[in-house]
Design a protein around this motif. Structure first.
Motif, PDB file in Angstrom:
ATOM      1  N   PHE A  35      -6.790 -84.109 -41.467  1.00  0.00           N
ATOM      2  CA  PHE A  35      -6.815 -85.545 -41.657  1.00  0.00           C
ATOM      3  C   PHE A  35      -8.205 -86.104 -41.331  1.00  0.00           C
ATOM      4  N   LEU A  36      -8.739 -85.688 -40.205  1.00  0.00           N
ATOM      5  CA  LEU A  36     -10.022 -86.250 -39.762  1.00  0.00           C
ATOM      6  C   LEU A  36     -11.167 -85.829 -40.688  1.00  0.00           C
ATOM      7  N   TYR A  37     -11.120 -84.613 -41.186  1.00  0.00           N
ATOM      8  CA  TYR A  37     -12.142 -84.203 -42.174  1.00  0.00           C
ATOM      9  C   TYR A  37     -12.066 -85.103 -43.414  1.00  0.00           C
ATOM     10  N   ARG A  38     -10.856 -85.336 -43.880  1.00  0.00           N
ATOM     11  CA  ARG A  38     -10.681 -86.206 -45.052  1.00  0.00           C
ATOM     12  C   ARG A  38     -11.239 -87.593 -44.827  1.00  0.00           C
ATOM     13  N   GLU A  39     -11.151 -88.053 -43.575  1.00  0.00           N
ATOM     14  CA  GLU A  39     -11.647 -89.394 -43.239  1.00  0.00           C
ATOM     15  C   GLU A  39     -13.127 -89.357 -42.848  1.00  0.00           C
ATOM     16  N   ASN A  40     -13.790 -88.259 -43.184  1.00  0.00           N
ATOM     17  CA  ASN A  40     -15.239 -88.127 -42.983  1.00  0.00           C
ATOM     18  C   ASN A  40     -15.668 -88.122 -41.520  1.00  0.00           C
ATOM     19  N   PHE A  41     -14.829 -87.564 -40.661  1.00  0.00           N
ATOM     20  CA  PHE A  41     -15.235 -87.295 -39.286  1.00  0.00           C
ATOM     21  C   PHE A  41     -15.954 -85.943 -39.241  1.00  0.00           C
ATOM     22  N   THR A  42     -16.906 -85.827 -38.324  1.00  0.00           N
ATOM     23  CA  THR A  42     -17.609 -84.556 -38.117  1.00  0.00           C
ATOM     24  C   THR A  42     -17.124 -83.935 -36.813  1.00  0.00           C
ATOM     25  N   GLU A  43     -16.847 -82.637 -36.861  1.00  0.00           N
ATOM     26  CA  GLU A  43     -16.378 -81.944 -35.658  1.00  0.00           C
ATOM     27  C   GLU A  43     -17.556 -81.565 -34.766  1.00  0.00           C
ATOM     28  N   VAL A  82     -16.828 -88.956 -35.327  1.00  0.00           N
ATOM     29  CA  VAL A  82     -16.805 -87.594 -34.797  1.00  0.00           C
ATOM     30  C   VAL A  82     -15.463 -87.310 -34.122  1.00  0.00           C
ATOM     31  N   PHE A  83     -15.155 -86.000 -34.013  1.00  0.00           N
ATOM     32  CA  PHE A  83     -13.968 -85.623 -33.241  1.00  0.00           C
ATOM     33  C   PHE A  83     -14.189 -84.288 -32.561  1.00  0.00           C
ATOM     34  N   GLU A  84     -13.369 -84.048 -31.550  1.00  0.00           N
ATOM     35  CA  GLU A  84     -13.411 -82.768 -30.843  1.00  0.00           C
ATOM     36  C   GLU A  84     -12.008 -82.462 -30.346  1.00  0.00           C
ATOM     37  N   ILE A  85     -11.620 -81.204 -30.448  1.00  0.00           N
ATOM     38  CA  ILE A  85     -10.353 -80.748 -29.844  1.00  0.00           C
ATOM     39  C   ILE A  85     -10.738 -79.653 -28.869  1.00  0.00           C
ATOM     40  N   ALA A  86     -10.651 -79.926 -27.581  1.00  0.00           N
ATOM     41  CA  ALA A  86     -11.207 -78.990 -26.596  1.00  0.00           C
ATOM     42  C   ALA A  86     -10.587 -79.254 -25.228  1.00  0.00           C
ATOM     43  N   PRO A  87     -10.770 -78.281 -24.297  1.00  0.00           N
ATOM     44  CA  PRO A  87     -10.187 -78.470 -22.964  1.00  0.00           C
ATOM     45  C   PRO A  87     -10.892 -79.552 -22.155  1.00  0.00           C
ATOM     46  N   VAL A  88     -10.136 -80.259 -21.338  1.00  0.00           N
ATOM     47  CA  VAL A  88     -10.682 -81.185 -20.345  1.00  0.00           C
ATOM     48  C   VAL A  88      -9.990 -80.869 -19.014  1.00  0.00           C
TER      49      VAL A  88
END
Lengths: 437, 437
Positions: free
Chosen positions: A150-158, A205-211
């Motif tokens: 979804f986020l790629y489609r909405e032009n977010f950068t990882e 931008v987006f990130e999926i990562a540990p916190v």
């Protein structure tokens, strides 16, 4: 890609998912012996493969290796209308690749792993082999895939931001310290500062990562390490655009899971929530609403009690049919220094939480983008502005109006699956008592 | 999704990528003023958007806000054959959303950021706004996307494993310690133990996540935190299947980048390497080969010197045309306790490294899956087996033959782009001297 090689040339290995296309043929298939059920004249053998458990039968003459042995079967795929999948496998030969040393101390091949949560987690490396346990994490993969797509489609950068940091973004005491070559460093409580900086670079931008959160609370909803889904958007005109983006992301995700993870949804007996428009109430409205409906007195006007979140969700469900509710305009006192305040009422922030079935799963909002405004707010809060020079660099040299959110992956999964305790939807949970496995 | 809202109803905002479809129209477009170039009777204004830099022109009457201002333009898209994209934008109005406090202390809007690496990294929040700098990380996104897409196709399951751990997987001194509620804990050097456990659950798993190494080496190829691409496969018959999987993943990735990241490839002036079959030599062969070709004496038969990796890559390129080379069968002495030994020669492991343009970017191999064999090897190495009870649980209760690899994302990106120093391809690098920004 080359498949697993074996001596038996001419009979190709197939994936469990392809079996229906091989009726009448002899196939080779590898996996772990999940369960053996001996009948009078034959045995049922369940073979656990990457994503399936395949039912096979053998004559009583064939020796079956013990459960959790890793094997390659050759078997004939035979049409069988009594079977749920329309066929069964008649085993011809079993080649053993490896054998367990001991039978597992916990029964893992029943419908559920029937034990305490402590045992379930202590024996995670093997309890996860249970068909239903592992389906939870296959579905969690689906949630991440859907979010990313979804986020790629909405032009977010990882992006990939550092987890060892010099200063905490969220402040407070719940931060892990470590020695970094003689310097004091911390584990990131969130990618906050970095995703903001990157909104000045890529806009979205987006990130999926540990916190990491050094919370001392030992509750069913706290973890000391979790997977945070963070996004940040530049050029917003209101924090409501972030709520709209999240709504669209959740809608996309439900559709994606229904289309691609039917197997797990069936196994987990899960009906996905229907997400249309997500209702929104202000923090103050919510407080009053809950107090009135349940004849409660408001003790704390600055924060929710967990019980209030549950009651609010119940009320909203009753009134609107929605299992999600946005709560907006949290008090400035309880939000971080980068939170943008409401122009008409500086005691409130341009922020929101998303509650899902009684639990907060997201915190988000618009941030301050103006340098002077940010410095002034930090000074009001008694912060040492000089320590935040590298954070303030982006504001000094121009930032678009921006905002974003963080969503706890394990919490979201728990709410989706109806688990009270978030540990059930965490692969290897970390809490105040648990560091192993 | 709703686009950015504005007063000017009837003129919709467009994405930079859609401009070619709007020739002759007046459009609205938002972004940051990247560069202003004043000519005699008009000015060029470059607008930085999510992924593009769009060339606009204005008459000299229009006041242009300072560089790094965030704006919404309304502009007419006019066909122009002199322009690389075939059109240019004639600005009609500029609405300012935010203005920088100060002009940046470093020039960021030239072809490259012409400064020292220290400055480049100290000012990362703004130097990343340079068109070429940010293209590096857009391309890195593409690498991750390609890896994930490939691995999903090959039926790998994505996992999230803990980064706070009780014991290091790789051993050695280069591990960060932290206080975990009074208990000593560590930051994971790799997801090794966990991905192995999960190979017993899903057969094929992968993770792309941060790992931490307390390396005191201050070199151009070491980072103290980096993004590790890890996968693990069960039911392999040889470690060569892992090499085949990696080869296919890299081939897929080059194709994916060529198809989806052309913009960045052009900007970075990058020609992607052609990957056909990747040659493979044993560690001993490689040692001898380099010694003979360059008239060197082998000082260390157990490890490569960085210089030897460079020389080997050069030789292989000369001989085969390949910029990649697998080196197999590393000495057991230098590989971890879980590495499977060669049946005919226990001094060698069933392992490999992948060198790319002179640098090791991957370490992989087959692991021991048999419980007795693993315990015996740990005892031979003088390890306290009892401390590894939770690790050994998977072996005790049955594991398929399995193996996998870890690839350093930043190193791979650096080699692909031709940077000597891995810090150039790390968003916010962590090294022995650098913890900020």
């Amino acid at each position: 890609m080359e498949k697993f090689k074996n001596e038996n040339i001419g009979i190709n290995e197939v994936e469990a998912e392809e079996l229906a296309g091989h009726i009448g043929e002899v196939v080779r298939l590898h996996g772990s012996i999940y369960k053996i059920r001996k009948m009078k004249s034959f045995s049922f053998v369940l073979l656990r493969t990457k994503r399936d458990v395949v039912q096979c039968v053998t004559s009583k003459d064939l020796e079956i290796p013990m459960e959790e042995s890793c094997v390659i079967l050759s078997a004939k795929v035979v049409e069988d209308n009594r079977s749920r999948v329309g066929y069964e496998l008649q085993i011809e030969t079993i080649e053993v690749l490896s054998s367990p040393q001991e039978i597992a101390p916990i029964v893992i091949n029943q419908k559920i792993v029937d034990t305490s949560i402590e045992n379930l987690l202590d024996f995670r490396p093997i309890t996860l082999r249970n068909e239903k346990e592992r389906a939870i994490f296959k579905l969690q993969e689906g949630i991440c895939r859907a979010f990313r797509e979804f986020l790629y489609r909405e032009n977010f950068t990882e992006i990939h931001t550092p987890k060892i940091v010099q200063s905490g973004a969220e402040g407070g005491a719940n931060i892990f310290k470590l020695d970094y070559f003689g310097q004091e460093a911390y584990l990131a409580q969130s990618p906050q500062f970095y995703k903001l900086m990157m909104a000045g670079v890529f806009e979205r931008v987006f990130e999926i990562a540990p916190v990491f959160r050094a919370e001392k609370h030992d509750t069913s909803r706290h973890l000391n390490e979790y997977t945070s889904v963070d996004f940040e958007m530049g050029f917003i005109s209101s924090f409501r655009e972030i709520m709209e983006m999240e709504t669209a992301m959740l809608q996309y995700t439900m559709k994606y899971l229904a289309e691609n993870y039917e197997k797990e949804l069936t196994l987990l007996n899960l009906t996905l929530p229907v997400i249309e428009k997500i209702p929104s109430v202000t923090f103050r409205e919510a407080k009053v609403k809950v107090a009135e409906a349940y004849k409660r007195t408001v003790k704390d006007w600055e924060d929710f009690e967990p019980e209030e979140e549950k009651l609010l969700s119940a009320l909203i469900l009753q009134e609107t049919g929605s299992e999600f509710v946005f709560v907006t305009h949290y008090p400035s006192e309880k939000r971080p220094f980068y939170a943008m305040e409401n122009k008409d009422n500086p005691n409130e922030t341009e922020s929101f939480d998303l509650l899902f079935r009684g639990l907060e799963i997201t915190t988000g909002g618009q941030r301050i983008h103006d340098y002077q405004e940010q410095v002034a707010k930090m000074q009001r809060k008694g912060m040492n502005v000089q320590l935040f020079e590298s954070y303030l660099m982006m504001h000094k040299h121009g930032m678009p109006p921006h905002g974003g959110l963080g969503l706890g992956l394990e919490r979201f999964t728990a709410r989706l699956l109806g688990y009270e305790n978030v540990r059930y939807t965490t692969l290897f949970p970390r809490d105040i008592k648990r560091l192993v496995p």
